[in-house]
Design a protein around this motif. Structure first.
Motif, mmCIF file in Angstrom:
data_model
loop_
_atom_site.group_PDB
_atom_site.id
_atom_site.type_symbol
_atom_site.label_atom_id
_atom_site.label_comp_id
_atom_site.label_asym_id
_atom_site.label_seq_id
_atom_site.Cartn_x
_atom_site.Cartn_y
_atom_site.Cartn_z
ATOM 1 N N PHE A 292 -3.270 -38.542 1.993
ATOM 2 C CA PHE A 292 -3.096 -37.200 1.523
ATOM 3 C C PHE A 292 -1.955 -36.428 1.934
ATOM 4 C CE2 PHE A 292 -8.028 -37.113 1.998
ATOM 5 C CZ PHE A 292 -8.230 -37.839 0.870
ATOM 6 N N PRO B 97 -7.177 -31.698 1.805
ATOM 7 C CA PRO B 97 -8.073 -30.561 1.213
ATOM 8 C C PRO B 97 -8.672 -30.059 2.327
ATOM 9 C CG PRO B 97 -9.123 -32.615 0.703
ATOM 10 C CD PRO B 97 -7.678 -32.993 1.327
ATOM 11 N N LEU C 63 -14.740 -28.506 0.773
ATOM 12 C CA LEU C 63 -15.443 -29.516 0.300
ATOM 13 C C LEU C 63 -16.354 -29.044 -0.356
ATOM 14 C CD1 LEU C 63 -16.441 -32.740 0.582
ATOM 15 C CD2 LEU C 63 -17.703 -32.091 2.801
ATOM 16 N N GLY D 252 -11.681 -42.446 -7.235
ATOM 17 C CA GLY D 252 -12.248 -42.111 -5.918
ATOM 18 C C GLY D 252 -13.273 -43.030 -5.479
ATOM 19 N N ASP E 61 -6.191 -29.494 -6.300
ATOM 20 C CA ASP E 61 -6.048 -30.555 -4.964
ATOM 21 C C ASP E 61 -6.583 -29.965 -3.717
ATOM 22 O OD1 ASP E 61 -5.021 -32.234 -6.831
ATOM 23 O OD2 ASP E 61 -2.923 -32.006 -5.871
ATOM 24 N N THR E 62 -7.122 -28.533 -3.866
ATOM 25 C CA THR E 62 -7.396 -27.631 -2.671
ATOM 26 C C THR E 62 -8.834 -28.032 -2.283
ATOM 27 O OG1 THR E 62 -8.669 -26.308 -3.977
ATOM 28 C CG2 THR E 62 -6.153 -25.730 -3.551
ATOM 29 N N ALA E 63 -9.674 -29.221 -2.940
ATOM 30 C CA ALA E 63 -11.084 -29.321 -2.667
ATOM 31 C C ALA E 63 -11.202 -30.756 -2.558
ATOM 32 C CB ALA E 63 -11.748 -28.677 -3.374
ATOM 33 N N ALA E 64 -12.210 -31.620 -1.932
ATOM 34 C CA ALA E 64 -12.628 -32.731 -1.884
ATOM 35 C C ALA E 64 -13.996 -32.479 -2.555
ATOM 36 C CB ALA E 64 -12.734 -33.463 -0.613
ATOM 37 N N TRP F 245 -14.201 -37.843 -4.478
ATOM 38 C CA TRP F 245 -13.105 -37.736 -4.704
ATOM 39 C C TRP F 245 -12.032 -36.780 -4.068
ATOM 40 C CZ3 TRP F 245 -9.751 -33.896 -6.437
ATOM 41 C CH2 TRP F 245 -8.583 -34.095 -7.007
ATOM 42 N N ALA F 246 -10.861 -37.051 -3.728
ATOM 43 C CA ALA F 246 -9.912 -36.315 -3.186
ATOM 44 C C ALA F 246 -8.413 -37.067 -3.767
ATOM 45 C CB ALA F 246 -9.742 -36.009 -1.573
ATOM 46 N N ARG F 247 -7.735 -35.891 -3.806
ATOM 47 C CA ARG F 247 -6.165 -36.682 -4.390
ATOM 48 C C ARG F 247 -5.801 -37.404 -3.310
ATOM 49 N NH1 ARG F 247 -5.079 -36.722 -9.208
ATOM 50 N NH2 ARG F 247 -5.327 -34.485 -9.439
ATOM 51 N N MET G 170 -12.330 -36.238 3.952
ATOM 52 C CA MET G 170 -11.567 -35.214 3.697
ATOM 53 C C MET G 170 -10.496 -35.088 4.458
ATOM 54 S SD MET G 170 -12.802 -31.370 2.989
ATOM 55 C CE MET G 170 -13.122 -31.103 4.690
#
Length: 403
Positions: free
Chosen positions: A3, A7, A10, A47, A333-336, A362-364, A400
């Motif tokens: 990442f 993030p 959550l 993801g 993108d601020t959260a998983a 999922w997280a970027r 995360m």
């Protein structure tokens, strides 16, 4: 995983009972496969996808056990019963030796050994109607040492004061949603083991059979009893300031017992028609300062209990379009995200199953599992398995924070 900026939030999105088995009426598909879920499918392709065993061996596959697992707490250590969780939601003050039951208003063919459980919810009785009925039962039917507390729709509480050492604590009455159109003789035999409880059940049925009852409720059903619930503090345990968003008391009770914020949403019903937008707004408002939110939607489970394949498919589609999609768009993108169900509620059996549940993380920047869509079969094919279920939340936190 890599990442660029890990993030900081959550989000758990839980569609109660969403998972299923292949359904003939859906052409051999499950509701997850048949529903239009473009956002969850995209997140699954990007993801991690796998299965999580939310129900420990030896425990019944209820939403109480499964959601406790998803919140990171071991049901084998902490679960005392369904009633105590909902008592926590109401903020009831219980003595250490009190026993609290969940009490449903139900519809039976007759309160006799040849009777059948027709409807665990008495036609999804309206809260104002059930409250008046339960208050009347409290005035006219309760034995000494018992107390009744009205709840939401068909969900109420019965407290037996000081009963931890008595027979009340040990009877084995089945959850009414597990026995739709099945015989109730075995359960009535359990009620009869406690004369005061059986007397209350019989008197309540007599009152409900009167002409001034406008509902389908013709009996009460105490079950899921136990002593008061205690859970470790969520923030101290996981390092996240958390909240729960749900229409049902059991999720609210788990959150309150763990010291989490409980976000009430007007118009949240637990049914297919609910305030989806209000739940999204409440979650986003909390995440301005909070770190974790657990958004729970009940509708797929209710449709599963009703044997409604079309309704359950629509419930899954609405979850994708009206919960997942707006939260993903707002959080970026601020959260998983973790998306899952707590347990399966297969249409074929109209009750809960203990099968492992599909989940996605999922997280970027996460390395994808390589699936095409978010379904039970795709989740099983990845080989990723999380067991016990209460390990999923700590695992998600680790994923995360990997950068």
């Amino acid at each position: 995983m890599s990442f660029s900026t890990p993030p900081t939030k959550l989000v758990f999105l839980i569609a109660d009972g969403m998972g299923d088995w292949p359904v003939e009426a859906l052409g051999g598909q499950t509701p997850m496969e048949a529903a239009a879920t473009p956002v969850m499918d995209r997140l699954a392709r990007e993801g991690l996808v796998g299965l999580c065993r939310t129900v420990p061996e030896g425990l019944a596959p209820g939403s109480d056990v499964a959601n406790m697992s998803l919140l990171g707490f071991d049901p084998g250590s902490h679960h005392t019963g369904r009633g105590p969780i909902e008592a926590a939601a109401m903020g009831l003050a219980l003595a250490p030796d009190d026993v609290v039951f969940r009490l449903n208003t139900v519809t039976v063919s007759g309160l006799a050994d040849d009777g059948l459980m027709r409807d665990y919810s008495a036609g999804h009785i309206a809260t104002d109607v059930s409250t008046r009925l339960v208050e009347r039962l409290g005035r006219e039917c309760l034995p000494e040492g018992y107390a009744l507390f009205p709840g939401v729709q068909y969900r109420h509480l019965l407290v037996a004061r000081g009963a931890a050492g008595r027979e009340e604590a040990h009877i084995a009455v089945r959850p009414p949603h597990d026995i739709t159109d099945q015989g109730i003789a075995a359960d009535l035999a359990e009620f009869r083991r406690v004369p005061a409880l059986w007397d209350f059940v019989r008197k309540a049925a007599a009152v409900l059979s009167g002409p001034d009852n406008p509902s389908k409720a013709n009996a009460v059903w105490p079950w899921g009893q136990g002593r008061a619930l205690t859970l470790p503090d969520f923030a101290a345990t996981f390092g996240l300031r958390g909240a729960v968003v749900s229409a049902v008391d059991l999720v609210k009770g788990l959150g309150r017992a763990a010291g989490m914020a409980v976000l009430d949403v007007p118009g949240a019903t637990g049914l297919l028609e609910t305030n989806y937008e209000g739940k999204v707004a409440a979650a986003l408002e909390f995440l301005k300062d909070g770190d974790f939110v657990f958004v729970h939607v009940e509708a797929p489970d209710e449709c599963g209990h009703g044997g409604d394949a079309a309704g359950k498919t629509e419930a899954v589609a609405r979850f994708d379009a009206r919960i997942v999609a707006p939260l993903v768009a707002a959080l970026g993108d601020t959260a998983a995200l973790v998306i899952a169900c707590d347990h399966l509620t297969p249409l074929a059996i109209r009750t809960h199953a203990a099968d492992p549940v599909p989940f996605l993380f999922w997280a970027r920047g996460v390395t994808p599992s390589g699936v095409a869509a978010f379904t039970e079969r795709e989740a099983a094919a990845t080989g990723l398995a999380v067991a016990p279920g209460h390990a999923l939340l700590p695992r998600a936190i680790d994923w995360m924070r990997q950068g």
